[in-house]
Scaffold this motif. Structure first.
Motif, mmCIF file in Angstrom:
data_model
loop_
_atom_site.group_PDB
_atom_site.id
_atom_site.type_symbol
_atom_site.label_atom_id
_atom_site.label_comp_id
_atom_site.label_asym_id
_atom_site.label_seq_id
_atom_site.Cartn_x
_atom_site.Cartn_y
_atom_site.Cartn_z
ATOM 1 N N TYR A 127 90.853 -64.674 -32.598
ATOM 2 C CA TYR A 127 91.155 -63.471 -31.814
ATOM 3 C C TYR A 127 91.651 -63.939 -30.449
ATOM 4 O O TYR A 127 90.879 -64.473 -29.661
ATOM 5 C CB TYR A 127 89.883 -62.622 -31.671
ATOM 6 C CG TYR A 127 90.120 -61.151 -31.400
ATOM 7 C CD1 TYR A 127 91.309 -60.701 -30.849
ATOM 8 C CD2 TYR A 127 89.149 -60.202 -31.706
ATOM 9 C CE1 TYR A 127 91.516 -59.353 -30.618
ATOM 10 C CE2 TYR A 127 89.349 -58.852 -31.473
ATOM 11 C CZ TYR A 127 90.537 -58.436 -30.932
ATOM 12 O OH TYR A 127 90.744 -57.102 -30.696
ATOM 13 N N THR A 178 85.256 -56.199 -32.571
ATOM 14 C CA THR A 178 84.639 -56.397 -31.258
ATOM 15 C C THR A 178 83.449 -55.457 -31.228
ATOM 16 O O THR A 178 83.620 -54.235 -31.187
ATOM 17 C CB THR A 178 85.625 -56.045 -30.119
ATOM 18 O OG1 THR A 178 86.729 -56.940 -30.180
ATOM 19 C CG2 THR A 178 84.962 -56.158 -28.764
ATOM 20 N N TYR A 189 94.021 -48.145 -22.605
ATOM 21 C CA TYR A 189 94.131 -49.161 -23.647
ATOM 22 C C TYR A 189 95.332 -48.826 -24.522
ATOM 23 O O TYR A 189 95.348 -47.792 -25.200
ATOM 24 C CB TYR A 189 92.828 -49.133 -24.451
ATOM 25 C CG TYR A 189 92.712 -50.147 -25.549
ATOM 26 C CD1 TYR A 189 92.012 -51.331 -25.361
ATOM 27 C CD2 TYR A 189 93.269 -49.902 -26.807
ATOM 28 C CE1 TYR A 189 91.886 -52.259 -26.379
ATOM 29 C CE2 TYR A 189 93.147 -50.826 -27.832
ATOM 30 C CZ TYR A 189 92.458 -52.001 -27.607
ATOM 31 O OH TYR A 189 92.323 -52.916 -28.615
HETATM 32 O O1 LIG Z 1 90.310 -54.504 -28.631
HETATM 33 C C1 LIG Z 1 89.234 -55.098 -28.680
HETATM 34 O O2 LIG Z 1 88.888 -55.742 -29.671
HETATM 35 C C2 LIG Z 1 88.276 -55.047 -27.528
HETATM 36 C C3 LIG Z 1 88.810 -54.301 -26.353
HETATM 37 C C4 LIG Z 1 87.782 -53.977 -25.327
HETATM 38 O O3 LIG Z 1 86.602 -54.193 -25.469
HETATM 39 C C5 LIG Z 1 88.241 -53.364 -24.077
HETATM 40 O O4 LIG Z 1 89.447 -53.098 -23.933
HETATM 41 O O5 LIG Z 1 87.406 -53.114 -23.209
#
Ligand SMILES: O=C(O)CCC(=O)C(=O)O
Ligand SMILES: [Fe+2]
Length: 358
Positions: A127, A178, A189
């Motif tokens: 990852y 995650t 995001y």
């Molecule tokens: O996309 C993921 O695997 C984790 C992303 C995450 O924890 C975040 O953006 O805070």
């Protein structure tokens, strides 16, 4: 008149992992819907479908990235399982004898590509999680400058968020997870490649999710194993109730600070690529009572830090609980007299804390 066919869902239910708790859907709305502003200003999650925030990154295939990323090092995690549980390397030093379940390695991008392409069952899963920085090549800078900064800056201003602190580029293999945790920043995001499921829990469910003690390397991570919950140690997990969405290319999730979140790249769905836009939260102006659950979480963090620092020995904090019969009145006090705030902080989390089996 042309009738528009209902759009077919581009993923299948079998691509989602199965869990024991119930969920509702996170609202999915276009930018033009006034509810978007309302939800963000209330600190509620929403998936926004047409922001064009990271549209130039839709062409960031492995080949394109390999050609343009440059020869910087890329932080990549290696795990024996599909779970990538974050750990704080600084807190590892004072937590002797604990080895984390994944390993960070620094690789050049072509090496990452080669390992992902040659992956075979039984190999370690990878990852990539690297902050975008000034080692990237010119074309990536051009793409980055063409992100929809006007749109995102409007939200930053409207909600009085602080500065943009970082953009993390995440490239995960199918099935990667995650596990559930919270962060201390606001996050927009952006999903750019493949499909990812996100499951959120509001800060009010703190007592259902049992985050590790603050001094633990897994600080901010939930102790409960979603795939095999131990209800003896974590009885309130039975009451956890999530919100979920599957994010695809062009979707942007507003992930409010202190909301617990779990991400999974869909099973059998290929690689996923995502970019975070992390912002410092708005400064607290006037405090109104009752305090919000996230304000209580921030307080708990400070209190836990103070206790740990004052005792100067994490073990002393963690092994709270009767060591002998004469100590049992301490537990009695904790259980019976202390209010819900302290109980949430201590019971289950501190009395039952164990390192996960590696
Ligand atoms: O996309 C993921 O695997 C984790 C992303 C995450 O924890 C975040 O953006 O805070
Ligand atoms: Fe996170």
């Amino acid at each position: 008149m042309a009738t528009s066919e209902p759009k077919q869902q581009p993923w299948r239910e079998e691509q989602l992992r199965k869990y024991t708790f119930k969920t509702d859907q996170i609202p999915r709305l276009p930018c033009s819907d006034s509810k978007v502003d309302e939800l963000i200003s209330l600190g509620q999650p929403v998936v926004i479908t047409d922001t064009k925030l990271a549209t130039p990154a839709l062409k960031w295939t492995l080949d394109y990235l390999q050609e343009h990323l440059g020869d910087g090092d890329y932080s990549t995690y290696e795990s024996d399982s599909h779970i990538f549980r974050y750990f704080d390397e600084k807190k590892l030093q004072s937590h002797k004898g604990y080895s984390p379940p994944m390993k960070r390695i620094e690789v050049k991008f072509p090496e990452f590509v080669q390992r992902v392409r040659n992956y075979e069952p039984g190999d370690k899963k990878l990852y990539l999680q690297q902050q975008l920085n000034d080692t990237v090549g010119k074309q990536i800078v051009v793409d980055f400058l063409q992100f929809n900064w006007p749109w995102i800056s409007t939200y930053q201003r409207k909600n009085n968020w602080g500065q943009l602190t970082s953009n993390l580029l995440l490239i995960g293999m199918e099935g990667n997870v995650t596990p559930c945790h919270y962060d201390e920043q606001e996050n927009l995001y952006a999903q750019v490649g493949g499909y990812k499921r996100v499951i959120l829990f509001p800060p009010s469910q703190f007592s259902c999710l049992y985050p590790y003690p603050v001094h633990h390397p897994h600080d901010r991570q939930c102790q409960v194993d979603f795939e095999n919950p131990d209800y003896e140690r974590f009885p309130n997990f039975r009451n956890a109730h999530g919100y979920e969405a599957v994010l695809g290319p062009e979707d942007v999730l507003y992930l409010p600070m202190y909301w617990f979140h779990h991400f999974e790249s869909l099973l059998d769905g290929g690689l996923t690529t995502s970019i975070t836009f992390w912002y410092k939260s708005a400064p607290t102006t006037d405090i109104t009572y009752p305090l919000k659950p996230q304000q209580k979480m921030a307080m708990m963090r400070n209190i836990e830090k103070m206790i740990t620092e004052a005792l100067n020995d994490p073990e002393e904090v963690r092994s709270f609980g009767p060591k002998s019969d004469s100590d049992s009145w301490v537990r009695f006090l904790a259980v019976v007299l202390v209010g819900p705030f302290m109980k949430d902080m201590v019971l289950g989390r501190y009395t039952n804390c164990r390192d996960p089996v590696v």
